[in-house]
Design an enzyme around this catalytic site. Structure first.
Site, PDB file in Angstrom:
ATOM      1  N   ASP A  22      -3.389  -0.043  10.336  1.00 60.92           N
ATOM      2  CA  ASP A  22      -2.610  -1.167   9.799  1.00 60.92           C
ATOM      3  C   ASP A  22      -1.671  -1.694  10.888  1.00 60.92           C
ATOM      4  O   ASP A  22      -0.969  -0.941  11.537  1.00 60.92           O
ATOM      5  CB  ASP A  22      -1.797  -0.644   8.593  1.00 60.92           C
ATOM      6  CG  ASP A  22      -1.121  -1.752   7.819  1.00 60.92           C
ATOM      7  OD1 ASP A  22      -0.076  -1.482   7.185  1.00 60.92           O
ATOM      8  OD2 ASP A  22      -1.604  -2.905   7.864  1.00 60.92           O
ATOM      9  N   HIS A  23      -1.710  -3.011  11.111  1.00 64.33           N
ATOM     10  CA  HIS A  23      -0.808  -3.670  12.068  1.00 64.33           C
ATOM     11  C   HIS A  23      -0.870  -3.063  13.469  1.00 64.33           C
ATOM     12  O   HIS A  23       0.151  -2.669  14.029  1.00 64.33           O
ATOM     13  CB  HIS A  23       0.639  -3.634  11.568  1.00 64.33           C
ATOM     14  CG  HIS A  23       0.875  -4.520  10.412  1.00 64.33           C
ATOM     15  ND1 HIS A  23       0.893  -5.901  10.517  1.00 64.33           N
ATOM     16  CD2 HIS A  23       1.047  -4.256   9.100  1.00 64.33           C
ATOM     17  CE1 HIS A  23       1.095  -6.438   9.308  1.00 64.33           C
ATOM     18  NE2 HIS A  23       1.192  -5.452   8.435  1.00 64.33           N
ATOM     19  N   GLU A  81      -4.692 -11.314  11.863  1.00 62.89           N
ATOM     20  CA  GLU A  81      -3.717 -12.024  11.020  1.00 62.89           C
ATOM     21  C   GLU A  81      -3.382 -13.356  11.642  1.00 62.89           C
ATOM     22  O   GLU A  81      -3.161 -13.480  12.850  1.00 62.89           O
ATOM     23  CB  GLU A  81      -2.436 -11.197  10.846  1.00 62.89           C
ATOM     24  CG  GLU A  81      -1.403 -11.899   9.948  1.00 62.89           C
ATOM     25  CD  GLU A  81      -0.266 -10.983   9.492  1.00 62.89           C
ATOM     26  OE1 GLU A  81      -0.472  -9.765   9.403  1.00 62.89           O
ATOM     27  OE2 GLU A  81       0.834 -11.516   9.240  1.00 62.89           O
ATOM     28  N   HIS A  94       6.631  -8.128   3.623  1.00 62.43           N
ATOM     29  CA  HIS A  94       6.680  -6.667   3.487  1.00 62.43           C
ATOM     30  C   HIS A  94       7.977  -6.218   2.821  1.00 62.43           C
ATOM     31  O   HIS A  94       8.976  -6.930   2.859  1.00 62.43           O
ATOM     32  CB  HIS A  94       6.622  -6.027   4.878  1.00 62.43           C
ATOM     33  CG  HIS A  94       5.283  -6.164   5.527  1.00 62.43           C
ATOM     34  ND1 HIS A  94       5.120  -6.683   6.790  1.00 62.43           N
ATOM     35  CD2 HIS A  94       4.034  -5.874   5.103  1.00 62.43           C
ATOM     36  CE1 HIS A  94       3.840  -6.691   7.106  1.00 62.43           C
ATOM     37  NE2 HIS A  94       3.149  -6.188   6.089  1.00 62.43           N
ATOM     38  N   GLY A  95       7.905  -5.062   2.200  1.00 58.18           N
ATOM     39  CA  GLY A  95       9.121  -4.427   1.711  1.00 58.18           C
ATOM     40  C   GLY A  95       9.456  -4.781   0.266  1.00 58.18           C
ATOM     41  O   GLY A  95       8.661  -5.365  -0.463  1.00 58.18           O
ATOM     42  N   ILE A 112      -0.862  -2.206  -0.283  1.00 54.81           N
ATOM     43  CA  ILE A 112       0.203  -1.698  -1.156  1.00 54.81           C
ATOM     44  C   ILE A 112       0.829  -0.459  -0.522  1.00 54.81           C
ATOM     45  O   ILE A 112       0.160   0.540  -0.282  1.00 54.81           O
ATOM     46  CB  ILE A 112      -0.353  -1.345  -2.550  1.00 54.81           C
ATOM     47  CG1 ILE A 112      -0.909  -2.610  -3.229  1.00 54.81           C
ATOM     48  CG2 ILE A 112       0.734  -0.706  -3.421  1.00 54.81           C
ATOM     49  CD1 ILE A 112      -1.657  -2.343  -4.515  1.00 54.81           C
ATOM     50  N   ASP A 113       2.121  -0.578  -0.219  1.00 53.45           N
ATOM     51  CA  ASP A 113       2.869   0.551   0.335  1.00 53.45           C
ATOM     52  C   ASP A 113       4.169   0.742  -0.442  1.00 53.45           C
ATOM     53  O   ASP A 113       4.455   1.824  -0.941  1.00 53.45           O
ATOM     54  CB  ASP A 113       3.163   0.276   1.824  1.00 53.45           C
ATOM     55  CG  ASP A 113       3.761   1.489   2.514  1.00 53.45           C
ATOM     56  OD1 ASP A 113       4.265   1.363   3.635  1.00 53.45           O
ATOM     57  OD2 ASP A 113       3.754   2.582   1.910  1.00 53.45           O
TER      58      ASP A 113
HETATM   59  O1  LIG Z   1       1.398  -5.043   3.722  1.00 49.38           O
HETATM   60  C1  LIG Z   1       1.904  -3.925   3.815  1.00 49.38           C
HETATM   61  C2  LIG Z   1       2.748  -3.346   2.691  1.00 49.38           C
HETATM   62  O2  LIG Z   1       3.215  -4.350   1.817  1.00 49.38           O
HETATM   63  P1  LIG Z   1       4.276  -3.912   0.683  1.00 49.38           P
HETATM   64  O3  LIG Z   1       5.567  -3.633   1.372  1.00 49.38           O
HETATM   65  O4  LIG Z   1       4.360  -5.110  -0.236  1.00 49.38           O
HETATM   66  O5  LIG Z   1       3.735  -2.703  -0.027  1.00 49.38           O
HETATM   67  N1  LIG Z   1       1.699  -3.139   4.917  1.00 49.38           N
HETATM   68  O6  LIG Z   1       0.898  -3.589   5.901  1.00 49.38           O
HETATM   69  C3  LIG Z   1       2.381  -1.851   5.096  1.00 49.38           C
HETATM   70  C4  LIG Z   1       3.232  -1.880   6.341  1.00 49.38           C
HETATM   71  C5  LIG Z   1       3.918  -0.535   6.540  1.00 49.38           C
HETATM   72  O7  LIG Z   1       4.474  -0.508   7.856  1.00 49.38           O
HETATM   73  P2  LIG Z   1       5.430   0.721   8.283  1.00 49.38           P
HETATM   74  O8  LIG Z   1       4.649   1.999   8.115  1.00 49.38           O
HETATM   75  O9  LIG Z   1       5.768   0.424   9.705  1.00 49.38           O
HETATM   76  O10 LIG Z   1       6.597   0.684   7.352  1.00 49.38           O
HETATM   77 ZN   LIG Z   2       1.289  -5.552   6.345  1.00 45.51          ZN
END
Ligand SMILES: O=C(COP(=O)(O)O)N(O)CCCOP(=O)(O)O
Ligand SMILES: [Zn+2]
Length: 307
Positions: A81-82, A133, A179-180, A254-255
């Site tokens: 991811d990213h 992206e 995010h977040g 989803i994180d």
């Molecule tokens: O798109 C999302 C999560 O979206 P969300 O915050 O809405 O769940 N992600 O790519 C997760 C990004 C997490 O990065 P890190 O581990 O550096 O904190």
């Molecule tokens: Zn993301």
């Protein structure tokens, strides 16, 4: 087995479901997610950010995912991811990841294309698929910080040129998510007109939605009730995610919703059991909370059960 997203996205593109892409960085989170996907018989993407690689160390994460496959027999896509540059994408391809994201969205258009092409060439030569992206998400999440002003949504024409010139397998777009846990100061809204136009321009390209957590009020309240303090946290209503899956969105990141479910459970357990100090006593319920959240997302939001 470890699989790419090719098959699951081909199916998702033709139907109204989307595949959940859940961020992982420890054993209990992986176990909770995988158990949920096994029970729902749903396609699954486990994704690892650069921060997660630093936190858990790549070797541990790889072995935990291999263990999950051994334990459940599930087909799982392991996705970076990213990825910020060619090097981390190459490292993950060489480590056995089946999918990598090269996030060139902070660069000018031509540089994003150059960087994405470089990764596509290397990844495809090793049977690995690539997510890129175009357009910038707003919001803050660990290493991913984008100043609101610079946040610009994805342009449909640019998206068509970008996909044509890079050969990328899927495209993360910006249509209002971030995010977040603080995605909207006012009423939540996504630019569905823009999403439909992008999907019309590149109908055969699976689209990816980042920042797709709902930040369910029930879990915000639960965190706050047991010592947390995240007032005003707000995400994307779940019906908007379900709707987006009908217009080309095949992968939903989803994180934050998992973090909230897990943290609320740990806060609750620790507050209610002051004399306990066995980590299994609170990481076990935390794992169950992750499983319940992922099952809910797969069943009721992504509509990916049995797909
Ligand atoms: O798109 C999302 C999560 O979206 P969300 O915050 O809405 O769940 N992600 O790519 C997760 C990004 C997490 O990065 P890190 O581990 O550096 O904190
Ligand atoms: Zn993301």
């Amino acid at each position: 087995a470890l699989v790419t997203t090719k098959e699951m996205f081909e199916k998702a593109l033709k139907s109204d479901f989307a595949v959940g892409a859940f961020n992982v960085n420890n054993m209990e989170i992986i176990q909770g997610i995988v158990e949920a996907a096994a029970e729902e018989k749903a396609p699954l993407i486990l994704q690892v950010s650069a921060g997660a690689r630093k936190y858990a160390k790549p070797a541990y994460l790889m072995k935990l995912v291999e263990a999950a496959i051994l334990d459940t027999g599930l087909d799982i896509c392991l996705h970076l991811d990213h990825g910020e540059d060619f090097e981390i994408c190459k490292k993950c391809v060489d480590d056995g990841f089946t999918s990598v994201m090269i996030d060139g969205s902070k660069h000018p258009f031509e540089e994003n294309i150059r960087l994405t092409k470089e990764v596509v060439e290397y990844a495809h030569a090793h049977g690995v698929v690539v997510e890129a992206e175009l357009g910038k998400l707003a919001g803050v999440e660990d290493n991913i910080k984008v100043d609101q002003k610079a946040a610009t949504y994805t342009d449909p024409e640019e998206a068509a040129e970008f996909v044509e010139r890079t050969g990328v397998d899927s495209l993360a777009i910006a249509i209002g998510t971030s995010h977040g846990a603080y995605k909207f100061s006012g009423d939540p809204s996504l630019d569905f007109e823009r999403l439909k136009k992008i999907h019309e321009m590149i109908p055969n390209t699976p689209l990816v939605l980042h920042g797709a957590s709902t930040v369910l009020p029930e879990f915000v309240d639960k965190c706050n009730a047991y010592g947390g303090s995240i007032p005003g946290a707000k995400g994307v209503p779940e019906d908007m995610i379900t709707e987006a899956a009908k217009h080309g969105i095949c992968k939903v990141n989803i994180d934050t919703d998992l973090r909230l479910a897990m943290t609320a459970e740990v806060r609750k357990y620790l507050q209610e059991n002051p004399s306990d100090f066995d980590p299994r006593k609170y990481l076990g319920p935390a794992r169950d909370a992750i499983k319940a959240m992922v099952q809910h997302k797969i069943k009721n939001v992504l509509k990916a059960s049995g797909q």
